[in-house]
Design a protein around this motif. Sequence first.
Motif, PDB file in Angstrom:
ATOM      1  N   HIS A 248      25.612   5.551   3.609  1.00 30.34           N
ATOM      2  CA  HIS A 248      25.036   4.730   2.278  1.00 30.34           C
ATOM      3  C   HIS A 248      23.732   3.729   2.744  1.00 30.34           C
ATOM      4  O   HIS A 248      23.865   3.205   3.558  1.00 30.34           O
ATOM      5  N   ILE A 249      22.740   4.205   2.021  1.00 24.92           N
ATOM      6  CA  ILE A 249      21.519   3.122   1.890  1.00 24.92           C
ATOM      7  C   ILE A 249      21.612   2.126   0.755  1.00 24.92           C
ATOM      8  O   ILE A 249      21.610   2.629  -0.343  1.00 24.92           O
ATOM      9  N   GLY A 250      21.870   0.893   1.161  1.00 21.91           N
ATOM     10  CA  GLY A 250      22.311  -0.106   0.299  1.00 21.91           C
ATOM     11  C   GLY A 250      21.016  -0.997   0.274  1.00 21.91           C
ATOM     12  O   GLY A 250      20.315  -1.450   1.266  1.00 21.91           O
ATOM     13  N   VAL A 251      20.638  -1.558  -0.914  1.00 18.84           N
ATOM     14  CA  VAL A 251      19.704  -2.505  -1.176  1.00 18.84           C
ATOM     15  C   VAL A 251      19.992  -3.932  -0.596  1.00 18.84           C
ATOM     16  O   VAL A 251      21.126  -4.140  -0.961  1.00 18.84           O
ATOM     17  N   GLU A 252      19.390  -4.475   0.038  1.00 18.67           N
ATOM     18  CA  GLU A 252      19.590  -6.017   0.451  1.00 18.67           C
ATOM     19  C   GLU A 252      18.582  -6.849   0.141  1.00 18.67           C
ATOM     20  O   GLU A 252      17.394  -6.561   0.568  1.00 18.67           O
ATOM     21  N   ALA A 253      18.510  -8.063  -0.423  1.00 20.87           N
ATOM     22  CA  ALA A 253      17.466  -8.691  -1.012  1.00 20.87           C
ATOM     23  C   ALA A 253      16.753  -9.502   0.192  1.00 20.87           C
ATOM     24  O   ALA A 253      15.610  -9.256   0.063  1.00 20.87           O
ATOM     25  N   ALA A 254      17.388 -10.027   0.949  1.00 20.93           N
ATOM     26  CA  ALA A 254      16.623 -10.484   1.936  1.00 20.93           C
ATOM     27  C   ALA A 254      16.662  -9.570   3.485  1.00 20.93           C
ATOM     28  O   ALA A 254      17.343  -9.877   4.403  1.00 20.93           O
ATOM     29  N   PHE A 255      16.135  -8.265   3.095  1.00 18.82           N
ATOM     30  CA  PHE A 255      16.314  -7.021   4.111  1.00 18.82           C
ATOM     31  C   PHE A 255      15.628  -7.524   5.572  1.00 18.82           C
ATOM     32  O   PHE A 255      14.579  -7.826   5.597  1.00 18.82           O
ATOM     33  N   LYS A 256      16.362  -7.362   6.551  1.00 17.11           N
ATOM     34  CA  LYS A 256      15.664  -7.085   7.820  1.00 17.11           C
ATOM     35  C   LYS A 256      16.428  -5.914   8.809  1.00 17.11           C
ATOM     36  O   LYS A 256      17.554  -5.666   8.386  1.00 17.11           O
ATOM     37  N   PRO A 257      15.601  -4.933   9.191  1.00 14.95           N
ATOM     38  CA  PRO A 257      16.115  -3.670   9.775  1.00 14.95           C
ATOM     39  C   PRO A 257      17.017  -4.001  10.875  1.00 14.95           C
ATOM     40  O   PRO A 257      16.982  -5.078  11.598  1.00 14.95           O
ATOM     41  N   ALA A 258      17.953  -3.202  11.115  1.00 15.35           N
ATOM     42  CA  ALA A 258      19.017  -3.366  12.118  1.00 15.35           C
ATOM     43  C   ALA A 258      18.261  -2.629  13.620  1.00 15.35           C
ATOM     44  O   ALA A 258      17.890  -1.406  13.304  1.00 15.35           O
ATOM     45  N   ARG A 259      18.094  -3.727  14.515  1.00 14.44           N
ATOM     46  CA  ARG A 259      17.293  -3.073  15.583  1.00 14.44           C
ATOM     47  C   ARG A 259      18.281  -2.729  16.681  1.00 14.44           C
ATOM     48  O   ARG A 259      18.154  -1.909  17.635  1.00 14.44           O
ATOM     49  N   LYS A 260      19.432  -3.270  16.981  1.00 15.68           N
ATOM     50  CA  LYS A 260      20.371  -2.903  17.834  1.00 15.68           C
ATOM     51  C   LYS A 260      21.623  -2.267  17.415  1.00 15.68           C
ATOM     52  O   LYS A 260      22.022  -1.275  17.800  1.00 15.68           O
ATOM     53  N   ALA A 261      22.336  -3.060  16.315  1.00 13.27           N
ATOM     54  CA  ALA A 261      23.289  -2.209  15.517  1.00 13.27           C
ATOM     55  C   ALA A 261      22.831  -0.842  15.066  1.00 13.27           C
ATOM     56  O   ALA A 261      21.890  -1.092  14.524  1.00 13.27           O
ATOM     57  N   HIS A 262      23.467   0.051  15.377  1.00 10.96           N
ATOM     58  CA  HIS A 262      22.989   1.170  14.745  1.00 10.96           C
ATOM     59  C   HIS A 262      23.982   2.591  14.829  1.00 10.96           C
ATOM     60  O   HIS A 262      25.071   2.367  15.405  1.00 10.96           O
ATOM     61  N   PRO A 263      23.761   3.655  13.834  1.00 14.34           N
ATOM     62  CA  PRO A 263      24.701   4.706  14.025  1.00 14.34           C
ATOM     63  C   PRO A 263      24.284   5.523  14.764  1.00 14.34           C
ATOM     64  O   PRO A 263      23.007   5.958  15.284  1.00 14.34           O
ATOM     65  N   GLY A 264      25.183   6.451  15.514  1.00 18.49           N
ATOM     66  CA  GLY A 264      24.805   7.733  16.540  1.00 18.49           C
ATOM     67  C   GLY A 264      25.278   8.705  15.765  1.00 18.49           C
ATOM     68  O   GLY A 264      26.664   8.974  15.641  1.00 18.49           O
ATOM     69  N   PHE A 265      24.239   9.664  15.420  1.00 18.90           N
ATOM     70  CA  PHE A 265      24.490  11.066  14.684  1.00 18.90           C
ATOM     71  C   PHE A 265      24.672  11.988  15.830  1.00 18.90           C
ATOM     72  O   PHE A 265      23.792  12.249  16.572  1.00 18.90           O
ATOM     73  N   GLU A 266      25.882  12.773  15.714  1.00 20.03           N
ATOM     74  CA  GLU A 266      26.032  13.920  16.585  1.00 20.03           C
ATOM     75  C   GLU A 266      25.439  15.099  15.865  1.00 20.03           C
ATOM     76  O   GLU A 266      25.800  15.405  15.046  1.00 20.03           O
ATOM     77  N   VAL A 267      24.516  15.722  16.757  1.00 24.51           N
ATOM     78  CA  VAL A 267      23.982  16.948  16.221  1.00 24.51           C
ATOM     79  C   VAL A 267      23.842  18.232  17.279  1.00 24.51           C
ATOM     80  O   VAL A 267      24.263  18.013  18.331  1.00 24.51           O
TER      81      VAL A 267
END
Length: 122
Positions: free
Chosen positions: A58-77
């Motif tokens: 889910h890509i959600g809109v955040e008013a005071a958006f700051k990218p997540a630099r440490k927290a992240h999803p890990g996609f298995e491919v």
Amino acid sequence: MSYAFVGIDHVQLAAPAGCEEQARAFYADLLGLPEIPKPINLQKRGGVWFKCGNHEIHIGVEAAFKPARKAHPGFEVNDLPALRDKFIQAGLPVVEEEQIEGRLRFHTEDPFGNRLEFIEYL
């Protein structure tokens, strides 16, 4: 205990207002994740949802958006080198990670600066 965890339903990533077309270009067009409709009552919030295997992104809109630099999803491919090549051909950064036994991995960023990790089990 009367409850049990089944798994993870979805991962939410934040993005700035008006992110939908950039999100579609990256997650659907580049990564190949199918877009899924948001519930009607949540559409007014903006953002966009994608299917990833048995899970959702889910890509959600955040008013005071700051990218997540440490927290992240890990996609298995499967075929991580092919995905790495696709990112390089698209001019996106590929950052090699310290390897973990039995896994290949690297990370990059989505168009909004959120860290994304990609993993292949050997």
